[in-house]
Design a protein around this motif. Structure first.
Motif, short mmCIF file in Angstrom:
data_model
loop_
_atom_site.label_atom_id
_atom_site.label_comp_id
_atom_site.label_asym_id
_atom_site.label_seq_id
_atom_site.Cartn_x
_atom_site.Cartn_y
_atom_site.Cartn_z
N ILE A 276 39.02 -6.77 69.32
CA ILE A 276 37.95 -7.73 69.06
C ILE A 276 38.51 -9.13 69.02
N GLY A 277 39.70 -9.25 68.39
CA GLY A 277 40.31 -10.57 68.31
C GLY A 277 40.64 -11.13 69.67
N SER A 278 40.82 -10.27 70.67
CA SER A 278 41.15 -10.72 72.01
C SER A 278 39.90 -10.98 72.84
N ALA A 279 38.74 -10.66 72.29
CA ALA A 279 37.49 -10.89 73.00
C ALA A 279 36.65 -11.87 72.19
N ASP A 280 35.44 -12.14 72.65
CA ASP A 280 34.57 -13.04 71.92
C ASP A 280 34.00 -12.31 70.71
N LEU A 281 34.07 -12.93 69.53
CA LEU A 281 33.49 -12.36 68.33
C LEU A 281 32.09 -12.95 68.18
N LYS A 282 31.11 -12.22 68.67
CA LYS A 282 29.74 -12.71 68.68
C LYS A 282 28.82 -11.64 68.10
N ALA A 283 27.79 -12.10 67.41
CA ALA A 283 26.78 -11.17 66.92
C ALA A 283 25.68 -11.02 67.96
N ASN A 284 25.02 -9.88 67.92
CA ASN A 284 23.89 -9.60 68.79
C ASN A 284 22.79 -10.63 68.53
N HIS A 285 22.36 -11.33 69.57
CA HIS A 285 21.36 -12.38 69.40
C HIS A 285 19.97 -11.83 69.09
N ALA A 286 19.80 -10.53 69.19
CA ALA A 286 18.50 -9.94 68.83
C ALA A 286 18.40 -9.69 67.33
N ILE A 287 19.45 -10.02 66.59
CA ILE A 287 19.47 -9.80 65.14
C ILE A 287 19.27 -11.13 64.42
N ARG A 288 18.28 -11.20 63.54
CA ARG A 288 18.11 -12.37 62.68
C ARG A 288 19.05 -12.21 61.48
N GLN A 289 19.84 -13.22 61.24
CA GLN A 289 20.84 -13.15 60.17
C GLN A 289 20.46 -14.11 59.04
N HIS A 290 20.41 -13.59 57.81
CA HIS A 290 20.12 -14.38 56.63
C HIS A 290 21.28 -14.21 55.64
N VAL A 291 21.79 -15.31 55.13
CA VAL A 291 22.90 -15.27 54.17
C VAL A 291 22.44 -15.95 52.88
N ASP A 292 22.54 -15.23 51.76
CA ASP A 292 22.11 -15.75 50.47
C ASP A 292 23.33 -15.92 49.57
N ILE A 293 23.56 -17.14 49.06
CA ILE A 293 24.66 -17.40 48.13
C ILE A 293 24.22 -16.92 46.74
N VAL A 294 24.96 -15.95 46.19
CA VAL A 294 24.59 -15.36 44.90
C VAL A 294 25.83 -15.19 44.04
N SER A 295 25.61 -14.91 42.76
CA SER A 295 26.71 -14.49 41.89
C SER A 295 26.72 -12.96 41.87
N GLU A 296 27.82 -12.38 41.46
CA GLU A 296 27.93 -10.92 41.42
C GLU A 296 26.85 -10.32 40.53
N SER A 297 26.56 -10.98 39.43
CA SER A 297 25.59 -10.43 38.47
C SER A 297 24.15 -10.49 38.98
#
Length: 474
Positions: A276-297
């Motif tokens: 993977i490191g030798s190829a492009d590291l890309k996510a599938n564009h058909a997937i909507r990605q959401h990232v939420d900053i949270v605390s562990e608790s």
């Protein structure tokens, strides 16, 4: 100039192996270095490294030019030589074996080490293996102990290293050698130090049972050759002390023994990062990605609120870091009325098969899993992936979210991201931006190296609600 030195005359982009110049110089622990972005303007200060997933460092791998004496060998002579040396070959376009060290065309700095060691002629595996390895061919070599296997791959590795751009700060190794035991790894390192000394190639040996500190320092300084046992290497990768993005020469020494010792899962994990490191590291564009900053608790309450929003009977795959975490969260979800089951390495095969069948049939549409347990699962129509725990690498992140959005379908991935994951922020942002996804202000701040925002902020936006928004399963 040797044919192995057919590089540009730029003394900054490529290391001069005959001097102390170049990044790292000569070091007490034995080797030298190259780069994932070209260092033409490197002036001693660490450059800002923008992750370029579309343009990883180009590399050369074919350095072999057949000598006139080898070219003159007839097919009959080749067969007679192979029979006399008990060499058996399989494959297409196999190069002719070499009879002498001069036939290989090793550069002078390698020949000096061979002469110094007092070798008379190549062993059988060297005679046939060197032309293959120097051509950059994939190779499986089988030979007895003491037959010169180590130098059969190590000398071409040194030539390979010297033809690549030097390492930049933060780069991982160029050559990776995996070995089953500490003792063998140390032996390989000794040979690497001896034969790599004249070209100032840095190496380090990574194995368990000893303190990590010196090994971590070696990796952080930058080494071109890493010799490692699988378990400790994975530990270093997951702790983010090194990476395999620059690896273009991979060796499995005593591969059969490693498989017999049960290292197959670790080897697969390592090799997947190399490829993977030798190829492009890309996510599938058909997937909507959401990232939420949270605390562990906050994680569990956030998970329940998310499930209330999206639960519509579709399959939901939730990734955890640990088996214990899988069981705890699954138990809590079931107590709260959610139809959840877990799958991980401590479950029997019968249990795993049953959980998978319930998940596939939609009887239990929520499944929690560890990375290892989920590897190889073929489940269609997973609508949502939730990273309850962020994985140990960006490669695993792409693998995880790739469980949804398959076969032309749309998918959605939700990720809980904590202060402990901050070291992944910059590369995660690059993946999101490449896929045309929104980057929250909180994540952008973490990507710039600033402290994470106070807990309680953030949240998933524009996610759309499922039918009813409640828990029809309770």
């Amino acid at each position: 100039m040797s044919r192995y030195d057919s590089r540009s005359g730029d003394p900054i982009t490529y290391r001069d192996r005959r001097s102390d110049s170049g990044f790292g110089g000569a070091s007490a622990y034995g080797s030298s270095v190259r780069s994932s972005s070209s260092r033409r303007d490197y002036d001693g200060a660490e450059p800002s490294r923008k992750l370029d997933l579309d343009g990883l460092t180009p590399f050369e791998k074919n350095f072999y030019v057949e000598s006139s004496s080898v070219a003159a060998m007839s097919e009959t002579e080749v067969e007679e030589y192979r029979q006399r040396r008990e060499i058996t070959v399989e494959g297409r376009d196999v190069p002719k074996p070499v009879k002498s060290f001069r036939d290989v065309g090793f550069p002078d700095y390698v020949m000096q080490e061979i002469i110094k060691a007092g070798f008379v002629e190549p062993t059988a595996i060297q005679a046939q293996g060197w032309p293959m390895a120097l051509k950059g061919r994939d190779l499986i070599g089988i030979a007895e102990t003491g037959s010169g296997k180590t130098l059969a791959y190590l000398l071409p590795a040194i030539v390979h290293v010297n033809a690549q751009p030097i390492l930049a700060p933060g780069d991982g190794p160029i050559v990776l050698v995996l070995a089953p035991t500490r003792e063998l790894a140390v032996q390989i390192q000794q040979e690497s130090a001896k034969f790599g000394a004249s070209s100032r190639i840095k190496n380090t040996c990574i194995y368990g049972g000893v303190p990590k500190g010196p090994q971590v320092r070696d990796l952080q300084k930058g080494v071109e050759i890493v010799i490692a046992t699988p378990g400790r290497l994975i530990d270093m990768l997951e702790s983010h002390h090194t990476n395999l993005r620059r690896v273009t020469y991979l060796v499995l020494d005593e591969a059969d023994r490693m498989l017999d010792m049960g290292f197959e899962p670790q080897i697969r994990k390592i090799i997947s990062q190399v490829t993977i490191g030798s190829a492009d590291l890309k996510a599938n564009h058909a997937i909507r990605q959401h990232v939420d900053i949270v605390s562990e608790s906050q994680k569990y309450n956030k998970l329940v609120k998310l499930l209330e929003d999206i639960m519509d009977g579709s399959r939901i795959l939730i990734f955890m870091d640990t088996k214990k975490g899988c069981d705890q969260i699954t138990r809590q979800l079931r107590m709260d009325g959610w139809p959840a089951l877990s799958i991980h390495g401590d479950k029997s095969q019968a249990e795993r098969d049953w959980v998978l069948s319930e998940f596939k049939a939609g009887k239990s549409p929520i499944m929690t899993a560890t990375d290892v347990a989920a590897r190889g699962l073929d489940v269609k129509d997973v609508k949502y992936v939730i990273n309850y725990d962020f994985p140990g690498s960006l490669e695993d992140y792409v693998h995880r979210i790739g469980r949804t959005g398959r076969a032309g379908a749309k998918g959605t991935a939700y990720t809980f991201f904590t202060a402990a994951n901050a070291r992944f922020a910059k590369e995660l942002i690059a993946i999101l931006e490449e896929a045309g996804q929104k980057v929250s202000p909180e994540l952008a701040v973490m990507g710039r190296g600033a402290p994470p925002p106070p807990s309680g902020h953030g949240g998933f936006r524009d996610r759309g609600r499922g039918s009813g928004g409640g828990r029809p399963w309770s």
